[in-house]
Motif scaffolding. Structure first.
Motif, short mmCIF file in Angstrom:
data_model
loop_
_atom_site.label_atom_id
_atom_site.label_comp_id
_atom_site.label_asym_id
_atom_site.label_seq_id
_atom_site.Cartn_x
_atom_site.Cartn_y
_atom_site.Cartn_z
N HIS A 1 45.60 22.85 53.66
CA HIS A 1 46.42 21.63 53.72
C HIS A 1 47.42 21.69 54.87
O HIS A 1 48.02 20.68 55.22
CB HIS A 1 47.17 21.41 52.41
CG HIS A 1 46.26 21.23 51.23
ND1 HIS A 1 45.19 20.37 51.26
CD2 HIS A 1 46.24 21.83 50.01
CE1 HIS A 1 44.56 20.43 50.10
NE2 HIS A 1 45.17 21.31 49.34
N ARG A 2 47.64 22.87 55.41
CA ARG A 2 48.64 23.01 56.46
C ARG A 2 48.11 24.00 57.49
O ARG A 2 47.56 25.04 57.13
CB ARG A 2 49.93 23.53 55.83
CG ARG A 2 51.15 23.28 56.67
CD ARG A 2 52.38 23.32 55.78
NE ARG A 2 53.56 23.42 56.60
CZ ARG A 2 54.79 23.40 56.13
NH1 ARG A 2 55.00 23.28 54.85
NH2 ARG A 2 55.82 23.49 56.94
N ARG A 3 48.27 23.68 58.75
CA ARG A 3 47.82 24.55 59.83
C ARG A 3 48.93 24.69 60.85
O ARG A 3 48.93 24.00 61.88
CB ARG A 3 46.59 23.94 60.53
CG ARG A 3 45.30 24.18 59.84
CD ARG A 3 44.67 25.53 60.26
NE ARG A 3 43.61 25.92 59.35
CZ ARG A 3 43.80 26.67 58.26
NH1 ARG A 3 44.99 27.13 57.96
NH2 ARG A 3 42.79 26.98 57.47
N PRO A 4 49.93 25.57 60.60
CA PRO A 4 51.00 25.71 61.60
C PRO A 4 50.38 26.15 62.93
O PRO A 4 49.61 27.11 62.97
CB PRO A 4 51.89 26.80 61.02
CG PRO A 4 51.51 26.94 59.60
CD PRO A 4 50.09 26.50 59.49
N SER A 5 50.69 25.42 63.99
CA SER A 5 50.06 25.76 65.27
C SER A 5 51.08 26.28 66.28
O SER A 5 50.74 26.96 67.23
CB SER A 5 49.37 24.52 65.86
OG SER A 5 50.31 23.47 65.97
N GLY A 6 52.38 25.98 66.02
CA GLY A 6 53.41 26.43 66.97
C GLY A 6 54.10 27.68 66.47
O GLY A 6 53.53 28.49 65.75
N ASP A 7 55.36 27.81 66.84
CA ASP A 7 56.12 29.01 66.49
C ASP A 7 56.46 29.05 65.00
O ASP A 7 56.70 28.02 64.37
CB ASP A 7 57.43 29.06 67.28
CG ASP A 7 57.19 29.26 68.77
OD1 ASP A 7 56.04 29.06 69.22
OD2 ASP A 7 58.15 29.60 69.47
N LEU A 8 56.48 30.26 64.47
CA LEU A 8 56.86 30.47 63.06
C LEU A 8 58.24 31.13 63.06
O LEU A 8 58.43 32.17 63.71
CB LEU A 8 55.83 31.40 62.41
CG LEU A 8 55.77 31.44 60.90
CD1 LEU A 8 55.37 30.09 60.35
CD2 LEU A 8 54.75 32.50 60.47
N ILE A 9 59.19 30.53 62.33
CA ILE A 9 60.54 31.09 62.25
C ILE A 9 60.72 31.67 60.85
O ILE A 9 60.77 30.92 59.87
CB ILE A 9 61.63 30.01 62.46
CG1 ILE A 9 61.27 29.03 63.58
CG2 ILE A 9 63.00 30.64 62.67
CD1 ILE A 9 61.27 29.62 64.95
N VAL A 10 60.78 32.97 60.74
CA VAL A 10 60.93 33.63 59.43
C VAL A 10 62.43 33.79 59.16
O VAL A 10 63.13 34.47 59.91
CB VAL A 10 60.23 35.01 59.43
CG1 VAL A 10 60.35 35.67 58.07
CG2 VAL A 10 58.76 34.85 59.82
N VAL A 11 62.90 33.13 58.08
CA VAL A 11 64.36 33.06 57.89
C VAL A 11 64.88 34.03 56.84
O VAL A 11 66.09 34.10 56.62
CB VAL A 11 64.80 31.62 57.52
CG1 VAL A 11 64.56 30.67 58.68
CG2 VAL A 11 64.14 31.13 56.24
N ASN A 12 63.99 34.78 56.19
CA ASN A 12 64.51 35.60 55.09
C ASN A 12 65.03 36.97 55.51
O ASN A 12 65.16 37.87 54.70
CB ASN A 12 63.50 35.71 53.93
CG ASN A 12 62.24 36.40 54.32
OD1 ASN A 12 62.13 36.88 55.46
ND2 ASN A 12 61.29 36.47 53.41
N ARG A 13 65.35 37.12 56.81
CA ARG A 13 66.07 38.34 57.24
C ARG A 13 67.47 37.99 57.73
O ARG A 13 68.15 38.85 58.29
CB ARG A 13 65.30 39.03 58.36
CG ARG A 13 63.93 39.48 57.89
CD ARG A 13 63.21 40.22 58.94
NE ARG A 13 61.87 40.52 58.47
CZ ARG A 13 61.09 41.44 58.97
NH1 ARG A 13 61.49 42.15 60.00
NH2 ARG A 13 59.90 41.64 58.46
#
Ligand code: FAD
Length: 287
Positions: free
Chosen positions: A39-51
């Motif tokens: 249902h979702r295909r992230p194609s750009g940058d991924l920002i991981v916020v849990n740090r």
């Protein structure tokens, strides 16, 4: 895809403002299901916020009487300890989320970001009139949670914004959360309710999940129970309790889907709210 692991909110919003298809990831317990299901295909940058320490921490302000919970605090930290003591309904809701594995990484920020009407944290935030803090490269703003939740999986977040925290009042009174599903554990709510009884204001708040396009409040039921309660024992006559349940059911706007039908949901949410009010009454008499 490029993955960023910022350790400050400023660094995170810097990446968000770069433009393009940028995706925020916290615990990933909603996101990865969507990706795996196609249902979702992230194609750009991924920002991981849990740090980000600011998102991973919580603070109590005794002067203001508030509790602020960072968007990336996992449910595990809400089950017991200080957060549970200050906000028992949130602890009850957190205990019903998924399994220990999900509660170890799933976050309130992710629950708000997905904004499903079945999100277990959301009725609690709604009944407590929580305030959501958002950040972008332009600065910070706060939004009442009722305005943040716009519709089914739709929020007031705009391009380049992220959730930083939610702030709740520490209420002097009673609060509880209950849900029904198709089984007793690892279940998405078919109907849910949160009741908050504030002794200092002699007010009642009721918020419902899974019975409308987003979380619903019940002004008529709230006013009825506030008028019917014997303050401070929190005792309520059986007839008034039944009327309270009817008014809650009347405030719901459920649909029929693969999990349940509208008629059952309307009935169930009234029963849940009535049971919560009865629990409040027993606790008040015991106090
Ligand atoms: C097996 C299983 C059982 C589950 N059971 C329940 C349940 O019982 N009750 C329930 O409510 N949920 C349940 N869920 C759903 C999920 O665990 C929760 O909604 C959880 O709160 C999501 O948090 P997360 O940190 O994993 O979010 P993520 O998956 O990381 O993110 C979810 C969405 O929020 C956005 N987002 C995350 N953080 C931010 C932020 N700081 N700012 C802006 N946007 C952000 C993401 O971009 C994404 O769109 C279950 C999921 C699974 C896989």
């Amino acid at each position: 895809m490029p993955v960023h692991l910022p350790d400050t909110v400023d660094a995170a919003v810097g990446h968000l403002s770069d433009g393009g298809d940028v995706t925020i990831l916290a615990g990933g317990t909603d996101m990865m299901v969507e990706v795996n299901d196609g249902h979702r295909r992230p194609s750009g940058d991924l920002i991981v916020v849990n740090r980000i320490p600011e998102l991973k921490s919580w603070r109590h302000d005794p002067q203001q009487g508030t509790l602020t919970i960072g968007a990336a605090v996992p449910y595990r930290e809400m089950l017991d300890g200080p957060i549970a003591a200050m906000c028992p309904a949130l602890a009850e809701a957190a205990r019903t989320v998924g399994s220990p594995q999900i509660r170890n990484v799933g976050t309130l920020g992710g629950n708000l970001g997905t904004c499903s009407p079945a999100g277990d944290g959301l009725p609690v935030l709604s009944a407590l009139d929580a305030v959501v803090e958002l950040a972008s490269a332009e600065g910070r703003r706060t939004v009442a949670v009722g305005d943040f939740m716009v519709g089914v999986k739709r929020t007031a977040l705009v391009q380049g914004e992220m959730i930083v925290s939610v702030t709740l009042p520490v209420v002097d009174g009673w609060q509880g959360y209950a849900k029904v599903g198709v089984r007793n554990a690892m279940v998405i709510a078919v109907a849910s309710a949160c009741v908050v009884i504030d002794r200092s204001r002699s007010s009642v708040a009721v918020a419902l999940g899974s019975v409308g396009p987003t979380i619903l409040r019940c002004p008529d039921a709230e006013a009825h129970l506030a008028a019917a309660l014997d303050w401070p024992s929190l005792d309520v006559a059986p007839g008034d309790l039944d009327r309270f349940g009817e008014l809650v059911s009347a405030a719901s706007r459920p649909i029929s889907d693969h999990r349940s039908n509208a008629e059952y949901r309307r009935h169930a949410v009234g029963v849940l709210a009535r049971r919560l009010a009865r629990r409040a009454s027993s606790a008040g008499l015991a106090a």
